[in-house]
Design a protein around this motif. Sequence first.
Motif, PDB file in Angstrom:
ATOM      1  N   PRO C 109       0.788  -1.234   0.000  1.00 21.33           N
ATOM      2  CA  PRO C 109       0.000   0.000   0.000  1.00 21.33           C
ATOM      3  C   PRO C 109       0.825   1.292   0.000  1.00 21.33           C
ATOM      4  CG  PRO C 109      -0.805  -1.542   1.668  1.00 21.33           C
ATOM      5  CD  PRO C 109       0.487  -2.089   1.157  1.00 21.33           C
ATOM      6  N   GLU C 110       2.027   1.270   0.620  1.00 19.87           N
ATOM      7  CA  GLU C 110       2.783   2.517   0.737  1.00 19.87           C
ATOM      8  C   GLU C 110       4.208   2.347   0.231  1.00 19.87           C
ATOM      9  OE1 GLU C 110       2.341   4.100   4.727  1.00 19.87           O
ATOM     10  OE2 GLU C 110       0.273   4.666   4.221  1.00 19.87           O
ATOM     11  N   PRO C 111       4.361   2.096  -1.050  1.00 21.76           N
ATOM     12  CA  PRO C 111       5.683   1.750  -1.575  1.00 21.76           C
ATOM     13  C   PRO C 111       6.686   2.899  -1.501  1.00 21.76           C
ATOM     14  CG  PRO C 111       4.130   2.111  -3.378  1.00 21.76           C
ATOM     15  CD  PRO C 111       3.339   2.140  -2.110  1.00 21.76           C
ATOM     16  N   SER C 130       5.760  -0.490  -9.679  1.00 22.30           N
ATOM     17  CA  SER C 130       4.760  -0.517  -8.605  1.00 22.30           C
ATOM     18  C   SER C 130       3.440  -1.050  -9.132  1.00 22.30           C
ATOM     19  CB  SER C 130       4.550   0.882  -8.023  1.00 22.30           C
ATOM     20  OG  SER C 130       4.064   1.764  -9.020  1.00 22.30           O
ATOM     21  N   TYR C 131       2.689  -1.633  -8.233  1.00 22.99           N
ATOM     22  CA  TYR C 131       1.382  -2.237  -8.520  1.00 22.99           C
ATOM     23  C   TYR C 131       0.428  -1.662  -7.491  1.00 22.99           C
ATOM     24  CZ  TYR C 131      -2.028  -6.090  -9.006  1.00 22.99           C
ATOM     25  OH  TYR C 131      -3.159  -6.847  -9.212  1.00 22.99           O
ATOM     26  N   LEU C 132      -0.398  -0.690  -7.890  1.00 23.64           N
ATOM     27  CA  LEU C 132      -1.184   0.076  -6.927  1.00 23.64           C
ATOM     28  C   LEU C 132      -2.617   0.253  -7.408  1.00 23.64           C
ATOM     29  CD1 LEU C 132       1.546   2.725  -6.187  1.00 23.64           C
ATOM     30  CD2 LEU C 132       0.574   1.161  -4.506  1.00 23.64           C
ATOM     31  N   PHE C 141       3.355   7.908  -5.640  1.00 23.20           N
ATOM     32  CA  PHE C 141       4.563   7.127  -5.884  1.00 23.20           C
ATOM     33  C   PHE C 141       5.354   7.695  -7.067  1.00 23.20           C
ATOM     34  CE2 PHE C 141       6.854   3.226  -7.353  1.00 23.20           C
ATOM     35  CZ  PHE C 141       7.617   3.061  -6.200  1.00 23.20           C
ATOM     36  N   VAL C 142       4.656   8.097  -8.104  1.00 26.53           N
ATOM     37  CA  VAL C 142       5.345   8.676  -9.271  1.00 26.53           C
ATOM     38  C   VAL C 142       6.092   9.945  -8.860  1.00 26.53           C
ATOM     39  CG1 VAL C 142       4.997   9.814 -11.512  1.00 26.53           C
ATOM     40  CG2 VAL C 142       3.827   7.659 -11.007  1.00 26.53           C
TER      41      VAL C 142
END
Lengths: 188, 188, 188, 188
Positions: C109-111, C130-132, C141-142
Amino acid sequence: MPEIFRKLSRGPQIVTLKDAGIIAAYTGLSPGDLVVDAGSGSGFLAIFMGNIVRPEGRVVSYEVREDFSKIAARNVKKAGLEKYVEVKKRDIFKGIGEKDVDVITLDMPEPWHAIDHAFAALKKGGYLVSYLPTTEQMSRFVRACRNKGLKHERSVECIVREMDVKETGTRPETKGIMHTAYLSFFRK
Amino acid sequence: MPEIFRKLSRGPQIVTLKDAGIIAAYTGLSPGDLVVDAGSGSGFLAIFMGNIVRPEGRVVSYEVREDFSKIAARNVKKAGLEKYVEVKKRDIFKGIGEKDVDVITLDMPEPWHAIDHAFAALKKGGYLVSYLPTTEQMSRFVRACRNKGLKHERSVECIVREMDVKETGTRPETKGIMHTAYLSFFRK
Amino acid sequence: MPEIFRKLSRGPQIVTLKDAGIIAAYTGLSPGDLVVDAGSGSGFLAIFMGNIVRPEGRVVSYEVREDFSKIAARNVKKAGLEKYVEVKKRDIFKGIGEKDVDVITLDMPEPWHAIDHAFAALKKGGYLVSYLPTTEQMSRFVRACRNKGLKHERSVECIVREMDVKETGTRPETKGIMHTAYLSFFRK
Amino acid sequence: MPEIFRKLSRGPQIVTLKDAGIIAAYTGLSPGDLVVDAGSGSGFLAIFMGNIVRPEGRVVSYEVREDFSKIAARNVKKAGLEKYVEVKKRDIFKGIGEKDVDVITLDMPEPWHAIDHAFAALKKGGYLVSYLPTTEQMSRFVRACRNKGLKHERSVECIVREMDVKETGTRPETKGIMHTAYLSFFRK
């Protein structure tokens, strides 16, 4: 594209036919409805809705920019709907003059500034609709509307995929429009 | 869902709101239009269109099955549109009584049998629309309409994707309706 | 579903086959690659990638939860890949032991808390993925990866639409999976 | 795009990365697999699969056109995979020399002519995959494979939607690739 829309001048980017159709369908837009629309842009959505609500109904379309309001008014005239669609050169953030409105559509970058006025102008059961390109705008608007006590019916995106139907075979077109905007629907 | 559609009885599978909205948008359906619709099914599409073309316009909806035509007629009454929408218990393959029709919508498995009658009934510039679930039906219908001299404007599928807008985040819903039908639009 | 994946136990929700295939394709995952994966979940993605990088390559899969790490390790064994895929019961936010890593995949959830460690562990030119599920997670994240100096190659969603191919006709399935997650790809 | 694919020469239209990834994922393509591919085209799909099945596996790629087979062979060399991927200038409709094949991929307009040879060449449980742009080709191929006794696992289309992630907001890109081809998966 149907005649009524074909002759309109293009100015600012317009709400597409597909999204206009979805707005009419999901709000149950009907003859006799009083609609408030902002901003007018080229007037396309106002004209689309004006065509449905006439002859008893009316669309009042707010546009803060002088140049756009002129394009919109000219397009309304070209469509022959000036009896049903009024373009007001006015900032909707400063207030909505209409009362007991059936449907309010907001196509502008920061529609949250219009929520209080929209709420006051809507009749009980009336629809508020936003047309927003990014998810951040949509989620901010949904949160703000919920806080105001509007019921969030649904948010959607409508993807129309053109099909290529030839003697040689049937297939979706290779390229196409992937995204226009997210539509959110709220009820008072 | 807007009030007008909420109270309708469900019988045979109905044209969805999204597809009805796209049909109205892409044909430029307008007050005063004369529309022929077949088959009625539950009457949903006829009611949707009748609501837009009233008070001057009219929808005549053909339904060959007795049971469906009764459901459709009942729904038209529930929607309060019996002055504008007439359900005929009749086979559209046997002919269309109306002339100078603005829009004809065909929601049936083998619409190609109705093309000659539709062509004769349509006014110049009028729209013929099909609603067909499979690509084989669509391509057969497109070919047959082209052979008849109707102009194929476009065939599309409309995918509405529901968005989940929560405090915890924004995302498309996990599951949803992937397909209802292909819509094809032709002009005389 | 291919044999190798069919016998795995299901625990936490797994990265779908489609998304695993897209990850392998867009990173150019190759035999001999060193991969770091977190969190393991059921181990599905680690197994998928381990199957590709073997026999010279290796996947190290971090999982902070005891129960999940056991399910993942058991699944790795069932897949017969224990020589190539190692499940570590460890918090990736506390550091990554591997160096010169080719691909790092983050399904958590919080990469953003793992970016510094991922950057240090990646080889020059290596991929971070990432897989979100939500757009807020993806955009956060980006932004965080860009700030760290990672190049954002692309963010995508992959929609697989099942086709129904019968004697009676060809059409997309009525219902289906509309959304799993957004995949973002970065390079050091 | 990963290095290994970036330097390839473009000739005939190539199977896209997304579809190659889905093919690898849905067939469980693994090191050591023997793959037959036809037609080679630019060799992209053969190279993609060769990269996964090496070092023990092998891809034999049939191409009937002299010019394409040269482009494909040159691309295989550029990718450094000539030990694992062999381009045969040969018509697959005349027969497949390989036996006990794990995966056969067909990217050609009339793959039904290759079914008998493919069936004979596949090992029990092996996958046959077609890549076809139109629904007519897909449905014809599915029918022909079923008639031959191959199990139709699924037919899909894979739509990858690029996301635009900016400081100003997150949204799907306006335009994009709507369709490449339908992928059908069969097992012996």
